[in-house]
Design a protein around this motif. Structure first.
Motif, short mmCIF file in Angstrom:
data_model
loop_
_atom_site.label_atom_id
_atom_site.label_comp_id
_atom_site.label_asym_id
_atom_site.label_seq_id
_atom_site.Cartn_x
_atom_site.Cartn_y
_atom_site.Cartn_z
N ASP A 119 0.70 -0.96 -0.12
CA ASP A 119 0.10 0.14 0.01
C ASP A 119 0.97 1.37 0.11
O ASP A 119 1.71 1.41 0.80
CB ASP A 119 -0.74 -0.04 1.07
CG ASP A 119 -1.96 1.00 1.12
OD1 ASP A 119 -3.08 0.64 0.70
OD2 ASP A 119 -1.69 2.17 1.26
N ARG A 121 0.27 4.33 0.68
CA ARG A 121 0.33 5.03 2.13
C ARG A 121 1.29 4.47 2.96
O ARG A 121 1.66 5.25 3.93
CB ARG A 121 -1.18 4.91 2.65
CG ARG A 121 -2.07 5.93 1.56
CD ARG A 121 -3.49 5.49 1.90
NE ARG A 121 -3.97 4.17 1.83
CZ ARG A 121 -5.15 3.74 1.94
NH1 ARG A 121 -6.27 4.32 2.36
NH2 ARG A 121 -5.32 2.30 1.47
N GLN A 125 5.96 6.07 3.61
CA GLN A 125 6.46 6.33 4.96
C GLN A 125 7.87 6.06 5.28
O GLN A 125 8.70 6.78 5.93
CB GLN A 125 5.73 5.48 6.01
CG GLN A 125 4.10 5.62 6.18
CD GLN A 125 3.85 6.98 6.88
OE1 GLN A 125 4.14 7.18 7.83
NE2 GLN A 125 2.79 7.41 6.14
N TRP A 228 -8.31 -7.02 6.37
CA TRP A 228 -7.70 -5.96 5.55
C TRP A 228 -8.73 -4.80 5.00
O TRP A 228 -8.76 -3.72 5.37
CB TRP A 228 -6.68 -6.30 4.28
CG TRP A 228 -6.43 -5.04 3.57
CD1 TRP A 228 -6.95 -4.98 2.10
CD2 TRP A 228 -5.42 -4.05 3.70
NE1 TRP A 228 -6.29 -3.92 1.64
CE2 TRP A 228 -5.52 -3.21 2.29
CE3 TRP A 228 -4.64 -3.75 4.84
CZ2 TRP A 228 -4.57 -2.10 2.50
CZ3 TRP A 228 -3.77 -2.67 4.75
CH2 TRP A 228 -3.69 -1.93 3.60
N CYS A 231 -11.06 -3.39 8.12
CA CYS A 231 -10.52 -2.57 9.01
C CYS A 231 -9.47 -1.81 8.62
O CYS A 231 -9.06 -0.46 9.30
CB CYS A 231 -9.62 -3.46 10.20
SG CYS A 231 -10.74 -4.90 10.95
N PHE A 232 -8.56 -2.01 7.35
CA PHE A 232 -7.47 -1.13 7.00
C PHE A 232 -7.51 -0.59 5.75
O PHE A 232 -6.71 0.46 5.66
CB PHE A 232 -6.41 -1.84 7.38
CG PHE A 232 -6.06 -2.40 8.88
CD1 PHE A 232 -5.53 -1.40 9.64
CD2 PHE A 232 -6.17 -3.63 9.14
CE1 PHE A 232 -5.47 -1.59 11.20
CE2 PHE A 232 -5.91 -4.22 10.52
CZ PHE A 232 -5.51 -3.02 11.45
N GLN A 234 -9.32 1.61 4.13
CA GLN A 234 -10.01 2.82 4.13
C GLN A 234 -8.56 3.65 4.75
O GLN A 234 -8.22 4.73 4.24
CB GLN A 234 -10.90 3.00 5.22
CG GLN A 234 -12.35 2.20 4.82
CD GLN A 234 -13.18 3.46 3.94
OE1 GLN A 234 -12.67 4.44 3.68
NE2 GLN A 234 -14.16 2.86 3.58
N ASP A 235 -8.00 3.40 5.94
CA ASP A 235 -6.78 3.98 6.30
C ASP A 235 -5.91 3.11 7.25
O ASP A 235 -6.30 2.53 8.08
CB ASP A 235 -7.61 5.16 7.55
CG ASP A 235 -6.40 5.78 8.00
OD1 ASP A 235 -5.25 5.53 7.65
OD2 ASP A 235 -6.63 6.35 8.99
N PRO A 236 -4.95 2.72 6.42
CA PRO A 236 -4.08 1.40 7.01
C PRO A 236 -3.15 1.82 8.06
O PRO A 236 -2.95 0.87 8.96
CB PRO A 236 -2.96 1.11 5.99
CG PRO A 236 -3.25 2.23 4.80
CD PRO A 236 -4.53 3.18 5.14
N LEU A 237 -3.21 3.23 8.69
CA LEU A 237 -2.53 3.73 9.62
C LEU A 237 -3.37 4.10 10.85
O LEU A 237 -2.95 4.65 11.73
CB LEU A 237 -1.45 4.82 9.19
CG LEU A 237 -0.36 4.38 8.40
CD1 LEU A 237 0.49 5.64 7.84
CD2 LEU A 237 0.42 3.22 8.68
N ASN A 238 -4.76 3.78 10.79
CA ASN A 238 -5.67 4.13 11.79
C ASN A 238 -5.43 3.56 13.01
O ASN A 238 -5.48 2.35 13.19
CB ASN A 238 -7.08 3.72 11.08
CG ASN A 238 -8.06 4.23 12.12
OD1 ASN A 238 -8.35 3.86 13.44
ND2 ASN A 238 -8.85 5.10 11.62
N ARG A 239 -5.23 4.17 14.04
CA ARG A 239 -4.78 3.95 15.38
C ARG A 239 -5.71 3.02 16.03
O ARG A 239 -5.48 1.99 16.72
CB ARG A 239 -4.36 5.17 16.39
CG ARG A 239 -3.80 4.86 17.47
CD ARG A 239 -2.32 4.10 17.62
NE ARG A 239 -2.05 3.67 18.85
CZ ARG A 239 -0.81 4.29 19.31
NH1 ARG A 239 -0.25 5.16 18.71
NH2 ARG A 239 -0.34 3.99 20.47
#
Ligand SMILES: [Zn+2]
Length: 266
Positions: A119, A121, A125, A228, A231-232, A234-239
């Motif tokens: 991904d 996003r 990083q 995946w 949960c992720f 949409q936003d893989p780094l969502n806390r």
């Protein structure tokens, strides 16, 4: 040795990072546990896990640091998924902590990490050109991800064929050779025909190592894909999602039925 530390909860455990090639080291990426986590009744505290993450990366040279191929990077993410399964387990007993769970579920955390490794996003990083500091272009990551889908259907078909073969080899006794079974199943489940006078099943050690559980690869892939997407993606780094995944799945190790975790039951 790397300490795994949570922002508010403190130390979680240690990962021994054995990343580089050396003589006589097995050339296989893997994760293994030195000390599993468990609840210590005497002290009322959790025994912190210690695991090894083993890769065979090339050494840096005088001219360049160690540069990872996309495959090496994906493997690092994969093994890190296993390592974090061990780190985040909070089971009462050591024999069911982290990756010591049902084989059906064992590859879920690691395959899920492969989604993160694909991904942009996430990749953006850290992926930079080692000389210019330029981030990896988005189009390049997109092309790389697309290339992974080439022959995807054939790959799934192959995995189904392996899984069926493994089931039959380990079921009731058959009055025929393993090669005859291979031939029949290949013709039935795989698009490419069997090549006469070959017997690759004798070199495919997973048929022994997994012993009727080879199907768990496909099972884990399906569950990882579900996690995946739900949960992720949409936003893989969502806390919040990360914490939820840790709480509802990774914390239980093998102490909870995988099906209960997948269905989100308490
Ligand atoms: Zn794995």
């Amino acid at each position: 040795m790397t300490a795994v530390v949570h922002e508010t909860e403190g130390l979680f455990g240690y990962i021994y990072c054995d990343f580089f090639q050396r003589q006589n080291k097995p050339h296989q990426d893997c994760h293994f546990t030195i000390r599993g986590g468990r609840w210590l009744q005497e002290t009322g505290q959790y025994q912190l896990p210690v695991v090894v993450l083993m890769l065979s990366l090339p050494h840096p040279t005088q001219r360049a640091p160690t540069l990872l191929t996309p495959g090496m990077m994906e493997n690092l993410f994969h093994e890190m998924g296993h390592a974090m399964h061990s780190m985040l387990g909070r089971t009462r007993y050591q024999h069911v902590t982290g990756t010591r769970c049902a084989t059906d579920f064992a590859e879920v955390p690691s395959i899920l990490m492969e989604y993160f490794a694909s991904d942009y996003r996430v990749v953006s990083q850290f992926a930079r050109h080692y000389e210019t500091g330029q981030p990896l272009p988005k189009s390049m990551v997109a092309r790389l991800c697309e290339s992974k889908k080439v022959c995807g259907a054939a790959d799934t078909q192959l995995q189904i064929f392996y899984a069926v073969l493994d089931q039959i080899y380990h079921s009731q006794p058959q009055n025929r050779s393993t090669t005859e079974i291979l031939q029949e199943m290949q013709n039935k489940f795989y698009g490419l025909p069997y090549t006469p006078n070959t017997a690759w099943q004798q070199r495919f050690s997973h048929l022994i190592g997994y012993g009727a559980k080879y199907y768990s690869y496909l099972m884990s892939r399906a569950v990882a894909s579900m996690v995946w997407k739900q949960c992720f993606v949409q936003d893989p780094l969502n806390r919040e999602m990360g914490e939820r995944y840790r709480r509802e799945m990774l914390a239980h190790g093998g102490a909870k039925e995988p099906m209960q975790m997948v269905e989100g039951n308490e």
